[in-house]
Design a protein around this motif. Sequence first.
Motif, PDB file in Angstrom:
ATOM      1  N   ALA A 143     -15.142 -46.170   6.414  1.00  0.00           N
ATOM      2  CA  ALA A 143     -16.127 -45.620   5.476  1.00  0.00           C
ATOM      3  C   ALA A 143     -16.262 -46.524   4.252  1.00  0.00           C
ATOM      4  O   ALA A 143     -17.369 -46.693   3.718  1.00  0.00           O
ATOM      5  CB  ALA A 143     -15.713 -44.213   5.060  1.00  0.00           C
ATOM      6  N   GLN A 144     -15.161 -47.107   3.790  1.00  0.00           N
ATOM      7  CA  GLN A 144     -15.240 -48.035   2.653  1.00  0.00           C
ATOM      8  C   GLN A 144     -16.107 -49.241   3.009  1.00  0.00           C
ATOM      9  O   GLN A 144     -16.874 -49.740   2.177  1.00  0.00           O
ATOM     10  CB  GLN A 144     -13.840 -48.494   2.250  1.00  0.00           C
ATOM     11  N   GLN A 145     -16.003 -49.689   4.248  1.00  0.00           N
ATOM     12  CA  GLN A 145     -16.834 -50.816   4.671  1.00  0.00           C
ATOM     13  C   GLN A 145     -18.315 -50.446   4.632  1.00  0.00           C
ATOM     14  O   GLN A 145     -19.168 -51.256   4.252  1.00  0.00           O
ATOM     15  CB  GLN A 145     -16.435 -51.246   6.079  1.00  0.00           C
ATOM     16  N   ARG A 146     -18.630 -49.206   4.990  1.00  0.00           N
ATOM     17  CA  ARG A 146     -20.036 -48.772   4.929  1.00  0.00           C
ATOM     18  C   ARG A 146     -20.540 -48.743   3.499  1.00  0.00           C
ATOM     19  O   ARG A 146     -21.712 -49.010   3.232  1.00  0.00           O
ATOM     20  CB  ARG A 146     -20.173 -47.387   5.568  1.00  0.00           C
TER      21      ARG A 146
ATOM     22  N   GLN B 197     -28.692 -52.082  14.590  1.00  0.00           N
ATOM     23  CA  GLN B 197     -29.759 -51.370  13.892  1.00  0.00           C
ATOM     24  C   GLN B 197     -30.319 -52.219  12.750  1.00  0.00           C
ATOM     25  O   GLN B 197     -31.532 -52.282  12.535  1.00  0.00           O
ATOM     26  CB  GLN B 197     -29.235 -50.035  13.353  1.00  0.00           C
ATOM     27  N   LEU B 198     -29.438 -52.886  12.021  1.00  0.00           N
ATOM     28  CA  LEU B 198     -29.889 -53.782  10.952  1.00  0.00           C
ATOM     29  C   LEU B 198     -30.735 -54.908  11.527  1.00  0.00           C
ATOM     30  O   LEU B 198     -31.773 -55.272  10.969  1.00  0.00           O
ATOM     31  CB  LEU B 198     -28.674 -54.370  10.220  1.00  0.00           C
ATOM     32  N   GLN B 199     -30.295 -55.441  12.653  1.00  0.00           N
ATOM     33  CA  GLN B 199     -31.060 -56.512  13.292  1.00  0.00           C
ATOM     34  C   GLN B 199     -32.443 -56.020  13.708  1.00  0.00           C
ATOM     35  O   GLN B 199     -33.447 -56.723  13.523  1.00  0.00           O
ATOM     36  CB  GLN B 199     -30.296 -57.019  14.522  1.00  0.00           C
ATOM     37  N   ALA B 200     -32.517 -54.804  14.236  1.00  0.00           N
ATOM     38  CA  ALA B 200     -33.801 -54.253  14.659  1.00  0.00           C
ATOM     39  C   ALA B 200     -34.769 -54.098  13.492  1.00  0.00           C
ATOM     40  O   ALA B 200     -35.999 -54.142  13.676  1.00  0.00           O
ATOM     41  CB  ALA B 200     -33.580 -52.907  15.342  1.00  0.00           C
ATOM     42  N   GLU B 201     -34.231 -53.935  12.286  1.00  0.00           N
ATOM     43  CA  GLU B 201     -35.075 -53.797  11.100  1.00  0.00           C
ATOM     44  C   GLU B 201     -35.370 -55.139  10.432  1.00  0.00           C
ATOM     45  O   GLU B 201     -35.942 -55.195   9.345  1.00  0.00           O
ATOM     46  CB  GLU B 201     -34.417 -52.840  10.112  1.00  0.00           C
TER      47      GLU B 201
ATOM     48  N   GLU C 248     -28.730 -41.876   5.334  1.00  0.00           N
ATOM     49  CA  GLU C 248     -29.514 -41.165   6.346  1.00  0.00           C
ATOM     50  C   GLU C 248     -30.239 -42.133   7.268  1.00  0.00           C
ATOM     51  O   GLU C 248     -30.369 -41.903   8.474  1.00  0.00           O
ATOM     52  CB  GLU C 248     -30.505 -40.225   5.661  1.00  0.00           C
ATOM     53  N   ARG C 249     -30.699 -43.244   6.701  1.00  0.00           N
ATOM     54  CA  ARG C 249     -31.431 -44.238   7.485  1.00  0.00           C
ATOM     55  C   ARG C 249     -30.551 -44.848   8.564  1.00  0.00           C
ATOM     56  O   ARG C 249     -31.001 -45.129   9.680  1.00  0.00           O
ATOM     57  CB  ARG C 249     -31.933 -45.317   6.533  1.00  0.00           C
ATOM     58  N   PHE C 250     -29.263 -45.047   8.266  1.00  0.00           N
ATOM     59  CA  PHE C 250     -28.372 -45.698   9.218  1.00  0.00           C
ATOM     60  C   PHE C 250     -27.312 -44.757   9.801  1.00  0.00           C
ATOM     61  O   PHE C 250     -26.441 -45.190  10.541  1.00  0.00           O
ATOM     62  CB  PHE C 250     -27.681 -46.881   8.549  1.00  0.00           C
ATOM     63  N   GLY C 251     -27.385 -43.473   9.465  1.00  0.00           N
ATOM     64  CA  GLY C 251     -26.419 -42.520  10.002  1.00  0.00           C
ATOM     65  C   GLY C 251     -25.010 -42.724   9.501  1.00  0.00           C
ATOM     66  O   GLY C 251     -24.035 -42.513  10.224  1.00  0.00           O
ATOM     67  N   PHE C 252     -24.864 -43.127   8.228  1.00  0.00           N
ATOM     68  CA  PHE C 252     -23.544 -43.431   7.686  1.00  0.00           C
ATOM     69  C   PHE C 252     -22.740 -42.181   7.318  1.00  0.00           C
ATOM     70  O   PHE C 252     -21.526 -42.225   7.240  1.00  0.00           O
ATOM     71  CB  PHE C 252     -23.679 -44.306   6.435  1.00  0.00           C
ATOM     72  N   GLU C 253     -23.421 -41.093   7.018  1.00  0.00           N
ATOM     73  CA  GLU C 253     -22.747 -39.834   6.678  1.00  0.00           C
ATOM     74  C   GLU C 253     -21.736 -40.016   5.551  1.00  0.00           C
ATOM     75  O   GLU C 253     -20.561 -39.668   5.674  1.00  0.00           O
ATOM     76  CB  GLU C 253     -22.067 -39.233   7.915  1.00  0.00           C
ATOM     77  N   LEU C 254     -22.180 -40.578   4.437  1.00  0.00           N
ATOM     78  CA  LEU C 254     -21.314 -40.784   3.280  1.00  0.00           C
ATOM     79  C   LEU C 254     -21.703 -39.843   2.152  1.00  0.00           C
ATOM     80  O   LEU C 254     -22.893 -39.693   1.841  1.00  0.00           O
ATOM     81  CB  LEU C 254     -21.417 -42.234   2.793  1.00  0.00           C
ATOM     82  N   ASP C 255     -20.713 -39.223   1.554  1.00  0.00           N
ATOM     83  CA  ASP C 255     -20.934 -38.365   0.393  1.00  0.00           C
ATOM     84  C   ASP C 255     -20.997 -39.247  -0.856  1.00  0.00           C
ATOM     85  O   ASP C 255     -20.022 -39.922  -1.185  1.00  0.00           O
ATOM     86  CB  ASP C 255     -19.790 -37.357   0.268  1.00  0.00           C
TER      87      ASP C 255
END
Length: 523
Positions: free
Chosen positions: A143-146, A183-187, A124-131
């Motif tokens: 998706a596997q990379q995420r 996004q990771l860089q911004a954090e 949810e934090r990164f918008g990955f949408e993974l079940d």
Amino acid sequence: MKLELRGIRKVFGTFVANDDIDLVVEPGEIHALLGENGAGKSTLMNVLYGLYRPDGGEILLDGAPASFSGPGDAMAAGIGMVHQHFMLVPVFTVAENVVLGHEPTAGGMLDLAAARRLVREISERFGFELDPDAVVEDLPVGAQQRVEIIKALSRKAEVLVLDEPTAVLTPHETDELMAIMRQLQAEGTSIVFITHKLREVKAVADRITVIRRGRVVGSADPSADQTELASLMVGRSVALELDKAPAAPGDVALEVSGLTVADAAGVQLLDDVSFEVRRGEILGVAGVQGNGQTELSEALLGLQAQVRGSIRLDGRELVGCTTKQILDAGVGFVPEDRTHDALVGDFTVAENLVLDQYDRAPFGSRIALRLAAIRANATRRVEEFDVRTSSIEQSVGSLSGGNQQKVVMARALGRDLSLFIASQPTRGVDVGSIEFLHRRIIAERDKGTPVVIVSTELDEISQLSDRIAVMYRGRILGIVPGDEDRDVLGLMMAGYTAEAAREAVAGGARTTDTQLADEGEIA
């Protein structure tokens, strides 16, 4: 976290993979590590991640010396790594893969609920949408990379190493990854981005360090010209645009008529596909991933079970033939997934170079292999295709991804062909090797061989093809000239007919890779 590598040296036998390398990654920086295949980029990061022990030099984190005896130590120190070949257990769920090795427990039992919460929180934090309960082997590559990224973030990685992260991604998935990196860089996460793709470096990096043959040869700003970066990376001038003579097509060699393919459940994957390819021409097949290109190339090689229609090569019907019979008919094939479909990782480079010819002269017979001929062939092909390997006896699975691809291409182009089919022919290959492989493909065309190229890279399709067939939802929407406008191709990939696409472009419509991927998946 500030990362410093000072004088890192790594030697395998007599081969120097890293030769006194210095690298500084500032906190919150995206630092690109650019280099050709086999330059030593991945080896350097494997030293950082504790997979290899350095033979010299030191690692500093925020100015303090650090030593890692394994990945566990590196992860504990805040180093995370997403490998080019994912380190996931295919039959495990997303949640199970993420917590593997540091499983949460409750009452001495695995706490899967906690694992699912962790995945949902980061997703949810990164918008990955993974079940969290999705089985990894059922997920697309992006998706596997995420999942790999979530694994690293779940262990609070402050420095994240991405090793050739776009090598197997579609343009749309690549755009999504770039957004995640920003996004990771911004954090506050520092990112080491290992790649050889110049456009991606220019798009996302803050600084660039170039490695060539195990040594740092320079640094550059992302505003540097692509030609300048390519020359620094390869050590010579590189032609980024392919210069080829016009085709001189001969007779029709490959005739595909009414080709229809269904999966095991009866779902139609190819719908009434028809086209011809002449001797001495390249037909490029373009389309957003998942629109039937994979099934088409597999059907041509006899790898699809439920096939109707006709595939005739030099008058011979191939539908109903086995894959071996088709290969023996002189078809050279480069599959899109080299790891699973093109190579045997534990076999040597020499053995992989004859996988399709080991049982016939000059490499063998039904009762024995001719090892001297196999070794001689390997020595010749390794030199010809500049495969960076310490020995022809090295296992092909230990090579970099780009060098593995060179092995696949060398095998396919290493004999007289009646047809050459290549799906994603330069996936994971550096700019210097792409130039060479493109020239080899053109040379095969100029010998009179009919060639079919499937690629998600529009630049590659446009440069190589004499004609382009655009696929959408299992059908060919149209076949256009090889010099067709890129925006017309993009709109066709999103479902427009050639005529409608040309009218739209004439009216000012344009399409980017991202737009066409979005539209193509929604349409």
